[in-house]
Structure formats: structure tokens, C-alpha cells
Design a protein around this motif. Structure first.
Motif, PDB file in Angstrom:
ATOM      1  N   TYR A  90       0.830  -1.204   0.000  1.00  0.00           N
ATOM      2  CA  TYR A  90       0.000   0.000   0.000  1.00  0.00           C
ATOM      3  C   TYR A  90       0.863   1.253   0.000  1.00  0.00           C
ATOM      4  CZ  TYR A  90       1.401   0.363   4.821  1.00  0.00           C
ATOM      5  OH  TYR A  90       2.168   0.487   5.953  1.00  0.00           O
TER       6      TYR A  90
ATOM      7  N   TRP B  74      -3.222   4.867   3.122  1.00  0.00           N
ATOM      8  CA  TRP B  74      -3.972   3.635   2.903  1.00  0.00           C
ATOM      9  C   TRP B  74      -3.618   2.515   3.876  1.00  0.00           C
ATOM     10  CZ3 TRP B  74      -3.286   3.991  -3.089  1.00  0.00           C
ATOM     11  CH2 TRP B  74      -4.141   4.985  -3.579  1.00  0.00           C
TER      12      TRP B  74
ATOM     13  N   TYR C 131      -1.546   0.067  -4.490  1.00  0.00           N
ATOM     14  CA  TYR C 131      -2.362  -0.798  -3.634  1.00  0.00           C
ATOM     15  C   TYR C 131      -2.498  -2.117  -4.377  1.00  0.00           C
ATOM     16  CZ  TYR C 131      -5.531  -2.074   0.077  1.00  0.00           C
ATOM     17  OH  TYR C 131      -6.092  -2.681   1.181  1.00  0.00           O
TER      18      TYR C 131
END
Length: 91
Positions: free
Chosen positions: A9, A15, A48
Motif C-alpha cells: 500500500y 492507505w 495498492y
């Protein structure tokens, strides 16, 4: 050896909490099937990506969105425990 999920991430994007939530959900659902979930901060902005062992199974940039937890559980189930019932996540 049980498979391991890695969630890579972007920490600059904030995140980490999303990755931690998904890790918790996967560990709760696949207690007996997974060897663990690793959170790995990326040095590349906007990353991600989810891996099963070394195989990429989801990339936010390719998909154009984050995975819904229901989709992610189904994806992991199909790869590590195809016969496992997911209850409400199967609907």
C-alpha cells in the motif's frame, strides 16, 4: 506451507488503515487456510497491490478501484480454499 497474502500500500496516500482492515478480514475468514497477511509500505505513490505468495492477484491501478471486501474474500477463497463457504459473502 500455508499461503501468505501481502498487501502493498501507499503510506503517503494514507492507505494503511484500509490495508489493515482487509488484512483483519482475511485473517478472520481464512484462519486455517492462510499462513499470514503481511502489510508492506510501497515506495511508489498510489500503489495498492495484493499478492498471494509472489503472484499478484489484484492491482488498484489496473482495476481502477479498490477491491470490495466481499470480492477480495471470494478471490482468495477461489485460490486457497475453493470448497470453503463464505456465508453472506457468497451472496
Amino acid at each position: 506451507m500455508k499461503p501468505v497474502i501481502t498487501i502493498e500500500y501507499c503510506p503517503k496516500c494514507g492507505w494503511l488503515l484500509r490495508a489493515a482492515y482487509m488484512a483483519q478480514e482475511l485473517l478472520t475468514t481464512f484462519t486455517a487456510e492462510l499462513g499470514g497477511v503481511t502489510l508492506r509500505p510501497s515506495e511508489t505513490a498510489g500503489t495498492y497491490t495484493i499478492f498471494l505468495n509472489d503472484q499478484q492477484i489484484f492491482d488498484r491501478k489496473e482495476a481502477g478501484h479498490f477491491p470490495e471486501i466481499k470480492f477480495l474474500k471470494q478471490l482468495v477463497r477461489d485460490l486457497v480454499a475453493p470448497d470453503k463457504q463464505l456465508g453472506h459473502s457468497d451472496r
